[in-house]
Write an enzyme that holds these catalytic residues in place. Structure first.
Site, PDB file in Angstrom:
ATOM      1  N   ASN A   1      53.393  28.339  14.548  1.00  0.00           N
ATOM      2  CA  ASN A   1      52.064  28.920  14.770  1.00  0.00           C
ATOM      3  C   ASN A   1      51.814  29.940  13.659  1.00  0.00           C
ATOM      4  O   ASN A   1      52.380  31.030  13.685  1.00  0.00           O
ATOM      5  CB  ASN A   1      52.054  29.584  16.160  1.00  0.00           C
ATOM      6  CG  ASN A   1      50.773  30.342  16.437  1.00  0.00           C
ATOM      7  OD1 ASN A   1      49.798  30.237  15.691  1.00  0.00           O
ATOM      8  ND2 ASN A   1      50.776  31.115  17.520  1.00  0.00           N
ATOM      9  N   TRP A   2      50.995  29.547  12.692  1.00  0.00           N
ATOM     10  CA  TRP A   2      50.784  30.411  11.528  1.00  0.00           C
ATOM     11  C   TRP A   2      49.853  31.588  11.830  1.00  0.00           C
ATOM     12  O   TRP A   2      49.676  32.475  11.002  1.00  0.00           O
ATOM     13  CB  TRP A   2      50.221  29.590  10.355  1.00  0.00           C
ATOM     14  CG  TRP A   2      51.157  28.545   9.833  1.00  0.00           C
ATOM     15  CD1 TRP A   2      52.387  28.205  10.335  1.00  0.00           C
ATOM     16  CD2 TRP A   2      50.942  27.686   8.702  1.00  0.00           C
ATOM     17  NE1 TRP A   2      52.938  27.189   9.584  1.00  0.00           N
ATOM     18  CE2 TRP A   2      52.074  26.846   8.575  1.00  0.00           C
ATOM     19  CE3 TRP A   2      49.891  27.532   7.783  1.00  0.00           C
ATOM     20  CZ2 TRP A   2      52.183  25.884   7.570  1.00  0.00           C
ATOM     21  CZ3 TRP A   2      50.001  26.569   6.785  1.00  0.00           C
ATOM     22  CH2 TRP A   2      51.147  25.757   6.683  1.00  0.00           C
ATOM     23  N   LYS A   3      49.202  31.561  12.978  1.00  0.00           N
ATOM     24  CA  LYS A   3      48.242  32.625  13.373  1.00  0.00           C
ATOM     25  C   LYS A   3      47.205  32.833  12.262  1.00  0.00           C
ATOM     26  O   LYS A   3      46.889  31.889  11.543  1.00  0.00           O
ATOM     27  CB  LYS A   3      48.992  33.904  13.751  1.00  0.00           C
ATOM     28  CG  LYS A   3      50.085  33.636  14.801  1.00  0.00           C
ATOM     29  CD  LYS A   3      50.621  34.862  15.471  1.00  0.00           C
ATOM     30  CE  LYS A   3      51.689  34.452  16.480  1.00  0.00           C
ATOM     31  NZ  LYS A   3      52.207  35.575  17.240  1.00  0.00           N
TER      32      LYS A   3
ATOM     33  N   HIS B   1      47.330  31.016  24.312  1.00  0.00           N
ATOM     34  CA  HIS B   1      48.290  31.924  23.670  1.00  0.00           C
ATOM     35  C   HIS B   1      48.015  33.347  24.151  1.00  0.00           C
ATOM     36  O   HIS B   1      46.861  33.718  24.374  1.00  0.00           O
ATOM     37  CB  HIS B   1      48.156  31.831  22.146  1.00  0.00           C
ATOM     38  CG  HIS B   1      49.252  32.569  21.449  1.00  0.00           C
ATOM     39  ND1 HIS B   1      49.216  33.930  21.262  1.00  0.00           N
ATOM     40  CD2 HIS B   1      50.440  32.153  20.939  1.00  0.00           C
ATOM     41  CE1 HIS B   1      50.341  34.305  20.660  1.00  0.00           C
ATOM     42  NE2 HIS B   1      51.088  33.246  20.458  1.00  0.00           N
TER      43      HIS B   1
ATOM     44  N   GLU C   1      47.830  36.060  22.657  1.00  0.00           N
ATOM     45  CA  GLU C   1      46.862  36.812  21.848  1.00  0.00           C
ATOM     46  C   GLU C   1      45.437  36.406  22.206  1.00  0.00           C
ATOM     47  O   GLU C   1      44.528  37.233  22.207  1.00  0.00           O
ATOM     48  CB  GLU C   1      47.166  36.600  20.348  1.00  0.00           C
ATOM     49  CG  GLU C   1      48.410  37.401  19.947  1.00  0.00           C
ATOM     50  CD  GLU C   1      49.267  36.768  18.872  1.00  0.00           C
ATOM     51  OE1 GLU C   1      48.793  35.883  18.142  1.00  0.00           O
ATOM     52  OE2 GLU C   1      50.455  37.155  18.784  1.00  0.00           O
TER      53      GLU C   1
ATOM     54  N   GLU D   1      56.232  31.986  26.737  1.00  0.00           N
ATOM     55  CA  GLU D   1      56.292  33.057  25.741  1.00  0.00           C
ATOM     56  C   GLU D   1      56.134  34.412  26.433  1.00  0.00           C
ATOM     57  O   GLU D   1      55.004  34.845  26.702  1.00  0.00           O
ATOM     58  CB  GLU D   1      55.155  32.889  24.725  1.00  0.00           C
ATOM     59  CG  GLU D   1      55.248  31.634  23.911  1.00  0.00           C
ATOM     60  CD  GLU D   1      54.603  31.818  22.547  1.00  0.00           C
ATOM     61  OE1 GLU D   1      55.294  31.629  21.539  1.00  0.00           O
ATOM     62  OE2 GLU D   1      53.412  32.172  22.489  1.00  0.00           O
TER      63      GLU D   1
ATOM     64  N   GLY E   1      56.434  38.674  18.442  1.00  0.00           N
ATOM     65  CA  GLY E   1      56.251  39.519  17.260  1.00  0.00           C
ATOM     66  C   GLY E   1      57.009  40.832  17.310  1.00  0.00           C
ATOM     67  O   GLY E   1      56.764  41.728  16.508  1.00  0.00           O
TER      68      GLY E   1
ATOM     69  N   SER F   1      59.754  35.709  18.997  1.00  0.00           N
ATOM     70  CA  SER F   1      60.783  36.207  18.077  1.00  0.00           C
ATOM     71  C   SER F   1      61.929  35.227  17.857  1.00  0.00           C
ATOM     72  O   SER F   1      63.082  35.630  17.709  1.00  0.00           O
ATOM     73  CB  SER F   1      61.315  37.577  18.538  1.00  0.00           C
ATOM     74  OG  SER F   1      60.268  38.530  18.518  1.00  0.00           O
TER      75      SER F   1
ATOM     76  N   GLY G   1      56.348  31.909  15.637  1.00  0.00           N
ATOM     77  CA  GLY G   1      55.262  32.589  14.930  1.00  0.00           C
ATOM     78  C   GLY G   1      55.736  33.047  13.560  1.00  0.00           C
ATOM     79  O   GLY G   1      55.787  32.281  12.596  1.00  0.00           O
ATOM     80  N   GLY G   2      56.133  34.325  13.463  1.00  0.00           N
ATOM     81  CA  GLY G   2      56.493  34.949  12.189  1.00  0.00           C
ATOM     82  C   GLY G   2      57.408  34.101  11.309  1.00  0.00           C
ATOM     83  O   GLY G   2      57.138  33.919  10.115  1.00  0.00           O
TER      84      GLY G   2
HETATM   85  P1  PGA Z   1      56.736  35.288  17.000  1.00  0.00           P
HETATM   86  O1  PGA Z   1      55.408  34.631  17.639  1.00  0.00           O
HETATM   87  O2  PGA Z   1      57.684  34.146  16.727  1.00  0.00           O
HETATM   88  O3  PGA Z   1      56.252  35.952  15.748  1.00  0.00           O
HETATM   89  O4  PGA Z   1      57.267  36.221  18.012  1.00  0.00           O
HETATM   90  C1  PGA Z   1      55.502  33.596  18.593  1.00  0.00           C
HETATM   91  C2  PGA Z   1      54.125  33.188  19.040  1.00  0.00           C
HETATM   92  O5  PGA Z   1      53.251  34.050  19.161  1.00  0.00           O
HETATM   93  O6  PGA Z   1      53.865  31.997  19.274  1.00  0.00           O
END
Ligand code: PGA
Length: 258
Positions: free
Chosen positions: A12-14, A103, A105, A175, A181, A220, A241-242
């Protein structure tokens, strides 16, 4: 993991990577994946921002990169006066296979509630795509002992009353919000405990069809933790994500997913 369900590792590149950067990242992935033996049964999806979908789709097709295209969000209707939104139909026409819905967010920053998430799942399956439905508790909910109930509520809102033939197309991503994050991943034991509970909820709303639904862990995830997380019996993949913005880390995560 379960050999019949296989493993889905999603990046997930956000809101990162303009379309020049996205092209570079997919080329880096292509180069690394050419020289990495991935375990059988591992599928990889990448979820760039909308503005890079077309560029990434073309690069994936031209270079035969062994990944499928994903999106991070969509509206639930097919068209209409929804300034700024992108419909599931538009994503399907771009060759998108997986769409993330709900998600944390989107839930916490943009106010998407369980009803909106359900409608998005409807829109995604209506166009033959597969939804990755995110669920997870906040730190407060975990500390006050409400984690299990909150996740159960999200699962029921998303999946109750669905026809068995579409259920197998869904993916659930557990999640925990406190792990996203933050660099603090859930332990494999905590991830397995909640993923097993999610499987029970899925069986109670979906019956036998629940066995085919893959459950990812996200929050994470790093190359060092990917293997032990995926070895949990009810964890069928990872939502990253990251670390998905770094081609070497992301490929190392996929390679560890046996
Ligand atoms: P993260 O994000 O790996 O940076 O914790 C995961 C996500 O939001 O899908």
């Amino acid at each position: 993991m379960n050999p019949e369900r296989g493993v889905l590792v999603s990046g997930n590149w956000k809101m990162n990577e303009n379309h020049f950067e996205a092209l570079r990242l997919v080329q880096e992935l292509a180069a690394l994946l050419r020289h990495t033996a991935l375990p059988g049964g591992v599928e990889i999806s990448i979820h760039p921002p909308f503005t890079s979908l077309r560029t990434v789709q073309t690069a994936v097709e031209t270079d035969h990169v062994p990944v499928v295209l994903g999106a991070q969000h969509c509206h639930f209707d097919d068209r209409g006066a929804f300034t700024g939104e992108v419909s599931p139909e538009m994503l399907a026409k771009l060759g998108v296979t997986y769409v993330i819905a709900g998600h944390s967010e989107r839930r916490h920053i943009f106010g998407e509630d369980d009803d909106v998430v359900r409608k998005k799942l409807d829109g995604i399956v209506r166009h033959g795509m597969r939804a990755i439905c995110c669920v997870g508790e906040t730190a407060d909910e975990r500390e006050s002992g409400r984690a299990r109930d909150r996740v159960s509520e999200q699962i029921r809102a998303a999946f109750s009353g669905r026809k068995p033939d579409v259920l197998g197309s869904f993916v659930v991503a557990y999640e925990p919000v406190w792990a996203i994050g933050t660099g603090v991943s859930a332990t494999p034991d905590d991830a397995e405990e909640m993923c097993a509970a999610i499987r029970e909820d899925l069986v109670s709303v979906a019956g036998a069809a629940a066995a085919a639904i893959r459950i990812q862990y996200g929050g994470s995830v790093a190359p060092e933790t990917a293997g032990e997380l995926v070895r949990c019996p009810n964890v069928d993949g990872l939502l990253v994500g990251g670390a998905s913005l770094d081609a070497a880390k992301f490929v190392a995560i996929a390679a560890a997913a046996i």
